[in-house]
Motif scaffolding. Structure first.
Motif, PDB file in Angstrom:
ATOM      1  N   PRO A  49       2.839  10.034 -17.975  1.00  0.00           N
ATOM      2  CA  PRO A  49       2.271   9.668 -16.635  1.00  0.00           C
ATOM      3  C   PRO A  49       2.694  10.832 -15.755  1.00  0.00           C
ATOM      4  CG  PRO A  49       3.559   8.104 -17.735  1.00  0.00           C
ATOM      5  CD  PRO A  49       3.558   9.141 -18.718  1.00  0.00           C
ATOM      6  N   ASP A  50       3.646  11.616 -15.705  1.00  0.00           N
ATOM      7  CA  ASP A  50       3.838  12.813 -14.902  1.00  0.00           C
ATOM      8  C   ASP A  50       2.722  13.587 -14.554  1.00  0.00           C
ATOM      9  OD1 ASP A  50       6.349  11.671 -14.456  1.00  0.00           O
ATOM     10  OD2 ASP A  50       7.507  13.144 -15.543  1.00  0.00           O
ATOM     11  N   ASP A  51       2.092  13.654 -15.897  1.00  0.00           N
ATOM     12  CA  ASP A  51       0.739  14.584 -15.730  1.00  0.00           C
ATOM     13  C   ASP A  51      -0.445  14.117 -15.094  1.00  0.00           C
ATOM     14  OD1 ASP A  51       2.206  16.497 -16.970  1.00  0.00           O
ATOM     15  OD2 ASP A  51       1.483  15.765 -19.107  1.00  0.00           O
ATOM     16  N   LEU A  52      -0.414  12.675 -14.752  1.00  0.00           N
ATOM     17  CA  LEU A  52      -1.367  11.916 -14.104  1.00  0.00           C
ATOM     18  C   LEU A  52      -1.218  11.400 -12.665  1.00  0.00           C
ATOM     19  CD1 LEU A  52      -1.987   9.840 -17.344  1.00  0.00           C
ATOM     20  CD2 LEU A  52      -3.299  11.733 -16.603  1.00  0.00           C
ATOM     21  N   GLN A  53      -0.241  11.969 -12.054  1.00  0.00           N
ATOM     22  CA  GLN A  53       0.344  11.617 -10.800  1.00  0.00           C
ATOM     23  C   GLN A  53      -0.761  11.657  -9.631  1.00  0.00           C
ATOM     24  OE1 GLN A  53       3.098  14.336  -8.504  1.00  0.00           O
ATOM     25  NE2 GLN A  53       3.060  15.492 -10.589  1.00  0.00           N
ATOM     26  N   ASP A  54      -1.656  12.479  -9.736  1.00  0.00           N
ATOM     27  CA  ASP A  54      -2.931  12.729  -8.787  1.00  0.00           C
ATOM     28  C   ASP A  54      -3.985  11.956  -9.150  1.00  0.00           C
ATOM     29  OD1 ASP A  54      -1.096  14.481  -7.430  1.00  0.00           O
ATOM     30  OD2 ASP A  54      -1.608  15.965  -8.532  1.00  0.00           O
ATOM     31  N   TRP A  55      -4.027  11.370 -10.134  1.00  0.00           N
ATOM     32  CA  TRP A  55      -5.289  10.530 -10.431  1.00  0.00           C
ATOM     33  C   TRP A  55      -5.417   9.251  -9.219  1.00  0.00           C
ATOM     34  CZ3 TRP A  55      -7.222   6.021 -11.990  1.00  0.00           C
ATOM     35  CH2 TRP A  55      -8.400   5.850 -12.520  1.00  0.00           C
ATOM     36  N   GLU A  56      -6.712   9.202  -9.144  1.00  0.00           N
ATOM     37  CA  GLU A  56      -7.068   8.160  -8.051  1.00  0.00           C
ATOM     38  C   GLU A  56      -8.377   7.539  -8.425  1.00  0.00           C
ATOM     39  OE1 GLU A  56      -7.617  10.070  -4.476  1.00  0.00           O
ATOM     40  OE2 GLU A  56      -5.537   9.831  -3.857  1.00  0.00           O
ATOM     41  N   LEU A  57      -8.555   6.396  -7.823  1.00  0.00           N
ATOM     42  CA  LEU A  57      -9.710   5.627  -8.210  1.00  0.00           C
ATOM     43  C   LEU A  57     -10.900   6.448  -7.452  1.00  0.00           C
ATOM     44  CD1 LEU A  57      -8.439   1.822  -7.561  1.00  0.00           C
ATOM     45  CD2 LEU A  57      -8.987   3.003  -9.746  1.00  0.00           C
TER      46      LEU A  57
ATOM     47  N   SER B 218     -12.703   5.262  -5.225  1.00  0.00           N
ATOM     48  CA  SER B 218     -12.550   4.864  -3.816  1.00  0.00           C
ATOM     49  C   SER B 218     -11.901   5.784  -3.127  1.00  0.00           C
ATOM     50  CB  SER B 218     -12.337   3.401  -3.753  1.00  0.00           C
ATOM     51  OG  SER B 218     -11.036   3.464  -4.113  1.00  0.00           O
ATOM     52  N   GLY B 219     -10.930   6.636  -3.773  1.00  0.00           N
ATOM     53  CA  GLY B 219      -9.867   7.522  -3.186  1.00  0.00           C
ATOM     54  C   GLY B 219      -8.666   6.720  -3.126  1.00  0.00           C
ATOM     55  N   ASP B 220      -8.579   5.514  -3.225  1.00  0.00           N
ATOM     56  CA  ASP B 220      -7.395   4.525  -3.050  1.00  0.00           C
ATOM     57  C   ASP B 220      -6.380   5.139  -4.306  1.00  0.00           C
ATOM     58  OD1 ASP B 220      -8.212   3.293  -0.813  1.00  0.00           O
ATOM     59  OD2 ASP B 220      -9.140   1.640  -1.916  1.00  0.00           O
ATOM     60  N   TYR B 221      -5.023   4.810  -3.931  1.00  0.00           N
ATOM     61  CA  TYR B 221      -4.020   5.197  -5.290  1.00  0.00           C
ATOM     62  C   TYR B 221      -4.256   4.289  -6.088  1.00  0.00           C
ATOM     63  CZ  TYR B 221       0.471   5.473  -7.239  1.00  0.00           C
ATOM     64  OH  TYR B 221       1.622   5.443  -8.305  1.00  0.00           O
ATOM     65  N   TYR B 222      -4.451   4.345  -7.313  1.00  0.00           N
ATOM     66  CA  TYR B 222      -4.298   3.177  -8.452  1.00  0.00           C
ATOM     67  C   TYR B 222      -3.585   2.278  -8.578  1.00  0.00           C
ATOM     68  CZ  TYR B 222      -0.989   6.118 -11.196  1.00  0.00           C
ATOM     69  OH  TYR B 222      -0.029   6.853 -11.422  1.00  0.00           O
ATOM     70  N   GLY B 223      -2.582   2.503  -8.051  1.00  0.00           N
ATOM     71  CA  GLY B 223      -1.265   1.561  -8.208  1.00  0.00           C
ATOM     72  C   GLY B 223      -1.394   0.210  -7.164  1.00  0.00           C
ATOM     73  N   GLU B 224      -2.520   0.344  -6.123  1.00  0.00           N
ATOM     74  CA  GLU B 224      -2.559  -0.714  -5.169  1.00  0.00           C
ATOM     75  C   GLU B 224      -3.360  -1.899  -5.652  1.00  0.00           C
ATOM     76  OE1 GLU B 224      -2.325   2.508  -1.530  1.00  0.00           O
ATOM     77  OE2 GLU B 224      -4.121   1.432  -2.028  1.00  0.00           O
TER      78      GLU B 224
ATOM     79  N   LYS C 125       0.757  -1.237   0.056  1.00  0.00           N
ATOM     80  CA  LYS C 125      -0.168  -0.117  -0.033  1.00  0.00           C
ATOM     81  C   LYS C 125       0.906   1.263   0.048  1.00  0.00           C
ATOM     82  CE  LYS C 125      -3.944  -2.248   0.381  1.00  0.00           C
ATOM     83  NZ  LYS C 125      -5.141  -2.418  -0.508  1.00  0.00           N
ATOM     84  N   LEU C 126       0.564   2.146  -0.759  1.00  0.00           N
ATOM     85  CA  LEU C 126       1.356   3.409  -0.833  1.00  0.00           C
ATOM     86  C   LEU C 126       1.647   4.256   0.431  1.00  0.00           C
ATOM     87  CD1 LEU C 126       2.608   5.854  -2.584  1.00  0.00           C
ATOM     88  CD2 LEU C 126       0.242   6.793  -2.723  1.00  0.00           C
ATOM     89  N   GLY C 127       0.543   3.985   1.629  1.00  0.00           N
ATOM     90  CA  GLY C 127       0.889   4.252   2.863  1.00  0.00           C
ATOM     91  C   GLY C 127       1.931   3.738   3.632  1.00  0.00           C
ATOM     92  N   GLN C 128       2.524   2.630   3.190  1.00  0.00           N
ATOM     93  CA  GLN C 128       3.545   2.034   3.892  1.00  0.00           C
ATOM     94  C   GLN C 128       4.745   2.337   3.272  1.00  0.00           C
ATOM     95  OE1 GLN C 128       3.177  -0.207   6.740  1.00  0.00           O
ATOM     96  NE2 GLN C 128       1.339   0.767   6.736  1.00  0.00           N
TER      97      GLN C 128
END
Length: 242
Positions: free
Chosen positions: A172-180, A182-188, A131-134
């Motif tokens: 990808p640098d222009d999309l760094q703040d994009w989230e699902l 649900s609010g989770d980071y999309y790479g999880e 998880k990004l938070g970790q």
């Protein structure tokens, strides 16, 4: 006790009992296959990003999430001191059968008291964070294992293109703040592995875009350099002390 699906597949291949590959199921609603022979590839058969990372290794290397030990074995044959680490008992047995001299069977966060010159995390090895938070917790722990001039070499991918067809051609640098939604980071991503009728417990895996990695690294007082990029939003990063 958790089923060591990955370790079982590695040992079967090494013992000439290879008959099927590892199946993976993910929260991305995409099924995939991990060809077991690919986990035993030589340097010549590795992607350019992995070859570049191995070329940059120096000093005492800690190969985190070493799997079958292919990266460790290559480094060892080059005369580089390397320690292969994985929490899978099957993977460790595999590495020992392949005559890798230094092995550690432990989760990385439980490994303490040693210092290294290179921490190596390949095949999206940073995914172990889950998880990004970790991520900050892991990077701070990695710092505790680093000599003053040490480096962390890791590869990952920005998987934002998998969520929106309109984003596939974007930087990808222009999309760094994009989230699902649900609010989770999309790479999880949550994964389950299956092999010869055995199934692992679901486990989280992290794919991280470079900009987010760089921002969190700076919070940990680590410099983050983009070494090279692949053809599918994948990249190799090098982290060092600020």
């Amino acid at each position: 006790m958790e089923t060591d699906v990955f370790g079982k597949a590695l040992l079967d291949y090494l013992n000439d009992d290879y008959s099927e590959d590892i199946l993976t199921y993910s929260s991305l609603d995409e099924d995939d296959v991990i060809p077991v022979p690919y986990l035993f590839r030589t340097y010549e058969d590795m992607p350019g990003i992995e070859q570049k990372a191995l070329d940059l290794c120096n000093g005492h290397v800690l190969d985190i999430g070493c799997g079958s030990g292919s990266h460790s074995l290559y480094l060892q044959k080059k005369g580089i001191r390397v320690t292969a680490l994985d929490h899978s008992a099957g993977a460790m047995e595999c590495c020992q059968l392949r005559e890798i001299e230094n092995t550690l069977c432990t989760p990385i966060l439980e490994h303490k008291g040693m210092k290294y010159d290179t921490l190596l995390l390949l095949m999206n090895g940073i995914g172990i964070v889950g998880k990004l938070g970790q991520l900050k917790t892991y990077l701070e722990h990695f710092k505790s294992l680093m000599n003053p001039q040490a480096q962390i070499l890791l590869d990952s991918s920005d998987i934002i293109y998998m969520f929106d067809d309109e984003n596939k051609d974007e930087d990808p640098d222009d999309l760094q703040d994009w989230e699902l939604d649900s609010g989770d980071y999309y790479g999880e991503v949550d994964f389950t592995m299956q092999y010869k009728g055995m199934q692992s417990k679901p486990f989280p895996w992290l794919y991280i875009d470079f900009t987010t990695l760089k921002n969190v690294a700076h919070e940990c007082h680590l410099e983050c350099e983009l070494v090279t990029e692949g053809e599918h939003f994948d990249y190799l990063a090098r982290l060092t002390h600020l």
